[in-house]
Design an enzyme around this catalytic site. Structure first.
Site, PDB file in Angstrom:
ATOM      1  N   HIS A 341      90.561  34.523  57.068  1.00 17.75           N
ATOM      2  CA  HIS A 341      90.953  35.836  57.649  1.00 17.75           C
ATOM      3  C   HIS A 341      90.990  36.967  56.660  1.00 17.75           C
ATOM      4  O   HIS A 341      90.132  38.268  57.411  1.00 17.75           O
ATOM      5  CB  HIS A 341      91.900  36.246  57.812  1.00 17.75           C
ATOM      6  CG  HIS A 341      92.461  35.747  59.588  1.00 17.75           C
ATOM      7  ND1 HIS A 341      93.098  34.385  59.747  1.00 17.75           N
ATOM      8  CD2 HIS A 341      92.212  36.270  61.106  1.00 17.75           C
ATOM      9  CE1 HIS A 341      93.091  34.149  60.533  1.00 17.75           C
ATOM     10  NE2 HIS A 341      92.592  35.178  61.652  1.00 17.75           N
ATOM     11  N   GLY A 342      90.106  36.353  54.898  1.00 17.44           N
ATOM     12  CA  GLY A 342      89.857  37.571  54.079  1.00 17.44           C
ATOM     13  C   GLY A 342      89.915  36.805  52.772  1.00 17.44           C
ATOM     14  O   GLY A 342      90.298  36.158  53.112  1.00 17.44           O
TER      15      GLY A 342
END
Lengths: 494, 481
Positions: A341-342
């Site tokens: 996700h990041g």
């Protein structure tokens, strides 16, 4: 005095980093109108239709991300070539080598663009290195199409299907514009066969597509954007300035924001695909009604969780190597899922917490099977399980949303140490519209899954002008709530 | 029935085209009408499909306050300028400069303060004490902690200065570790009935069984002697307090009392108070010589609240030479309505407050720091408040008419839309409320301020300041227009 400006008009066709193309840009309305008209005209020629679709998808990508469009093209060429080579290779070891090449190239690109600076910072922190961070921009959608490429070559390697012979079909699978920016993650074996079929949209498809597009846009552009700008963003940017009650409500607010943002975008993509004669599986199923974290991941971002299950959890051994390994595999899968996700510690923490919770739930299920079997149908048990699951998911969102660990702990400290209901009156008078909007978000969320379907079955009686009317009303509502410069969808950078 | 079922299975791909083209044409027609006839019907301008390709032919607005560099010409863009001493007042637009509205810009602003800095630099045993009054912009020692650190590095000193007995942001303040326990009651600027006079802090605390523990975190030098004072109000008879576990008796006969609790190299001090009648303001941790900067933040105020401080309290502080400089930094809470442009009501009321302060503290210099940038969302874009130029000018007028130095924070940080850019920067410099600079942003503001002070100090290296019977004598007396 207003006049038409030709240079401004021509500039509209170029990529503008300050105003990348999203579904809510005025430009998209023209884009879609021109595209759908040409697509309809070419409906009887599958090849021309695919070429047209590819062209518009790549152009959409260019308008959303500039010359990173070259990356999609490049990875399509590489994976198309490699998948065919895997299929044709005679020995297992050659197939494996080719597969490894594909994995290395795909993950290498993703790693370079997404994680280089994270690891540079890590080296600087732990090894006292003094490496300057690189000026790397994240190409839009790279996390999504990398996973699509990977699942494709793995499936070919596993012999699950023959690779696509037509390059343009493969390119379209990767660049299909409705899902390009924020998913869902599509599987080639579901998607590509549909390209060979004639362009057909039945009455149900039309009304369902309409419902998904309008409700998706409403969730994203009205509810999510309103709550983000008017409440969630400023509280999360410095929780120390706000009371425990505000911080707690910001967490519940963010839970609805992320749901509306992400499921809204998915719904628009699925709805648009429906209108183009292509079915993409549902990506969200009222996830906050889940009674356990395990169930949550069967209802939240289903295309990602099923991808992680098929291409990470199962290859790690899944549940086939004993209890301990199962728990470890769950943990690793979610940890990496979080990192997907990041590139930040907070996403890793978020993933780890979900991983631990999944393992604990499995343990709880296996140790209390009889008790659960007896209780699971009872209302009190269901409500309690839903409540506990929802609170846990919300708690994890704090780490997902906060810019760093420090901010997340500040927010938690405010809730635990500075919570007082004495501010309730002031809170209500200041934030009542925020509360209304949150309530509306949760109301939309609890609509039973089959309710909309039942309503849509009667939609064949609805005349065209009613559809147009509903859409125009939505546009006016959107105009009213419009938050100004387009708020970037949260998953855009993923 | 069969027909209906059959219909639902028929190919409706044409419906998609019809729907899309119809909706697009209606929206396009609406956009053209809205543009041509300037219709704002149902917020149509927010979704105008042709807005991006039409060019508005309008005369560009003249900037009301253009931040000008010290070297550039000081033209007067404000219409009311003709009624003012043109050049002198114009100084308020200067960036990164303390201005004193004097034609002779080679003379420093705040001359007495600068002279005292000089004494410190010369090694004299002096203490410069600055009171920094403000709102939530300086909460948690933001801005002031950088300012203090910079000045202490140059002119000497250490210690956090004043710390209120309790604070909502105590746990986030990095310059002091601060905790308390027990049952406390509180009176503030917001209360109508007060049992004890208020101090600059605006909070008065009372306790029967309260404890406070403070640990100074401004210096790691374990050899320095740190003085710890209790700042409290008047109490009858002998007051008994437990300091670091030892019972101590003292008297508190004045309206404001500074009681030395401990003078040692220890960074920490703990207090136990069991006198419900003793008004407790806070404590101060400071050096025996050097710079002391007291942060007095109070959430949500505009400065008018300072009028609630008893003049006898101010006079006593003045008589005891407590403060060399009082800084007033307000403004964010005045811009609570996006479209406000007229702050004359504030000017009138604040003028009375400043006059009272100046009159009560004739030996103290004053500085007004203008509002920082604040943005609102207008139609669809975050932009600086439309009234911000007017507010800055109002604050400058207050300074001008009251012989008070002025610092244009708004212009210094970058002028229009700085806060929007700061909130969008990576890493961000301001919060998404588009009001508050965060720790990183506040550090920039603090550094800009300390640099501005040093710039004035450097002026007396070449030209000694005129010292007379008080700051009023060093500045021109100005009449109201």
């Amino acid at each position: 005095m207003q006049s038409f400006d030709l240079s401004l008009f021509l500039k509209q066709f170029l990529y503008d980093p300050k105003n990348p193309l999203l579904f809510n840009n005025g430009f998209f309305v023209y884009f879609f109108a021109v595209f759908i008209s040409l697509y309809y005209l070419l409906r009887n020629n599958a090849t021309a239709r695919t070429w047209l679709f590819c062209f518009f998808s790549l152009y959409f990508f260019y308008k959303a991300s500039g010359f990173f469009v070259g990356l999609v093209l490049l990875s399509a060429v590489i994976d198309y070539g490699l998948s065919n080579a895997i299929y044709k290779a005679r020995t297992k070891s050659t197939k494996k080598l080719l597969l490894i090449t594909s994995v290395v190239i795909n993950l290498g690109l993703l790693f370079y663009f997404k994680y280089t600076n994270f690891f540079i910072a890590l080296c600087n922190d732990f090894l006292a290195a003094k490496i300057n961070p690189l000026n790397i921009l994240l190409p839009v959608g790279i996390s999504f199409y990398t996973f699509e490429n990977l699942s494709y070559t793995v499936d070919v390697y596993r012999g699950e299907f023959e690779p696509e012979q037509k390059f343009m079909n493969y390119l379209l699978f990767l660049s299909f514009f409705p899902k390009l920016v924020m998913g869902p993650i599509v599987r080639a074996k579901d998607f590509i066969p549909q390209l060979h079929k004639p362009y057909e949209v039945n009455q149900q498809d039309f009304s369902r597509g309409f419902y998904l597009i309008v409700s998706g846009l409403f969730k994203k552009l009205v509810i999510s954007d309103f709550l983000t700008t008017n409440f969630v963003d400023f509280i999360f940017s410095d929780p120390s300035r706000y009371t425990g009650l505000e911080c707690l409500m910001a967490v519940y607010g963010y839970a609805i924001v992320i749901y509306c943002d992400f499921s809204g975008y998915s719904d628009v993509a699925i709805g648009m695909a429906k209108w183009l004669g292509i079915t993409i599986p549902v990506n969200f199923k009222s996830p906050y009604q889940s009674k356990s974290v395990t169930e949550f991941w069967k209802r939240w971002h289903i295309s990602l969780s099923s991808w992680l299950q098929d291409y990470l959890y199962i290859p790690l051994g899944g549940n086939r190597k004993g209890k301990v390994r199962t728990y470890v595999n769950l943990f690793i899968t979610m940890l990496l899922g979080g990192f997907w996700h990041g590139a930040s510690w907070n996403f890793i923490i978020w993933g780890a917490m979900h991983g631990i919770a999944l393992a604990m739930h499995k343990l709880w299920m296996s140790n209390n099977k009889q008790f659960i079997d007896r209780q699971s149908n009872k209302t009190y048990y269901r409500l309690m399980a839903q409540f506990v699951t929802f609170q846990f998911v919300c708690f994890c969102w704090i780490f997902f949303k906060a810019v760093d660990f420090n901010t997340a702990t500040q927010l938690i400290m405010q809730i635990t140490h500075h919570f007082s209901l004495s501010v309730l009156g002031a809170f209500w008078s200041n934030y009542q519209y925020v509360i209304y909007m949150m309530a509306l978000g949760y109301l939309l969320h609890i609509i039973p899954d089959d309710f909309a379907d039942k309503m849509l079955q009667r939609a064949h009686r609805v005349p065209m002008f009613a559809y147009v009317g509903v859409f125009l009303v939505f546009v006016m509502v959107y105009a009213h709530f419009k938050t100004g410069e387009p708020v970037m969808p949260i998953y855009l950078q993923f | 029935m069969e027909l209906k079922v059959l219909r639902s299975f028929m190919n409706h791909n044409r419906s998609v085209v019809v729907f899309t083209l119809t909706s697009t044409l209606i929206l396009l027609a609406g956009s053209i009408c809205a543009t041509v006839f300037h219709l704002d019907f149902l917020s149509f301008k927010n979704i105008n499909l042709i807005a991006d390709v039409v060019h508005e032919k309008v005369a560009p607005d003249a900037p009301v306050v253009a931040a000008v560099q010290a070297t550039s010409s000081m033209s007067a863009p404000v219409s009311s300028m003709t009624q003012m001493p043109a050049v002198a007042f114009d100084q308020y637009m200067l960036q990164k400069t303390l201005v004193h509205f004097n034609d002779d810009t080679t003379r420093p602003a705040l001359p007495m303060l600068m002279e005292k800095f000089q004494k410190l630099k010369n090694g004299d045993k002096a203490k410069v004490r600055i009171a920094w009054l403000g709102d939530s912009m300086i909460e948690g020692d933001l801005v002031t902690q950088t300012f203090r650190k910079q000045l202490q590095q140059i002119f000497g000193g250490y210690g956090v200065g004043f710390v209120p007995a309790q604070s909502v942001t105590a746990q986030y303040r990095t310059t002091v570790k601060h905790s308390w326990n027990g049952d406390w009651t509180e009176e503030t600027f917001k209360d109508k009935a007060l049992t004890a006079p208020l101090f600059f802090s605006g909070h008065t605390f009372f306790t029967e069984n309260g404890t406070i523990t403070l640990t100074d975190a401004t210096s790691k030098d374990s050899t320095r002697i740190l003085d710890k004072y209790l700042i409290c109000g008047k109490a009858d008879g002998k007051v008994s307090i437990e300091v670091n576990g030892q019972q101590r008796d003292f008297t508190a006969n004045n309206k404001i009392n500074r009681i030395l609790l401990d003078s040692s190299n220890k960074a920490a001090v703990s207090l136990k108070i069991n006198n419900k009648k003793l008004p407790v303001y806070g404590m101060s941790m400071e050096p025996q010589r050097g710079v002391v900067v007291d942060n007095f933040s109070f959430r949500g105020i505009t400065g008018l609240e300072l009028g609630k401080i008893d003049t006898t309290v101010l006079q006593q502080m003045s008589n005891e030479n407590d403060y060399d400089l009082v800084v007033m930094e307000y403004g964010a809470n005045l811009m609570f309505r996006p479209d406000d442009k007229d702050y004359s009501w504030y000017e009138k009321k604040m003028e009375a407050v400043i006059k009272q302060l100046r009159k009560s503290m004739p030996n103290t210099e004053f500085l007004i720091v203008s509002t920082a940038d604040r943005a609102f969302r207008y139609n669809d874009v975050w932009q600086s408040a439309v009234g911000i130029d007017s507010l800055v000018k109002t604050q400058a007028e207050l300074a001008f008419h009251n012989n008070t130095a002025f610092y244009n924070m708004y212009a210094s940080m970058g002028g229009a839309n700085t806060i929007v850019n700061w909130a969008a920067a990576s890493p961000s410099l301001a919060n998404k409320d588009y009001i508050h600079p965060n720790q990183r942003g506040a550090e920039i503001l603090g550094k800009l301020l300390s640099d501005a002070f040093v710039k004035e100090y450097n002026k007396i290296q070449t030209k000694p300041a005129v010292t007379a019977q008080g700051p009023a004598a060093t500045q021109n007396v100005r009449n109201r227009k």
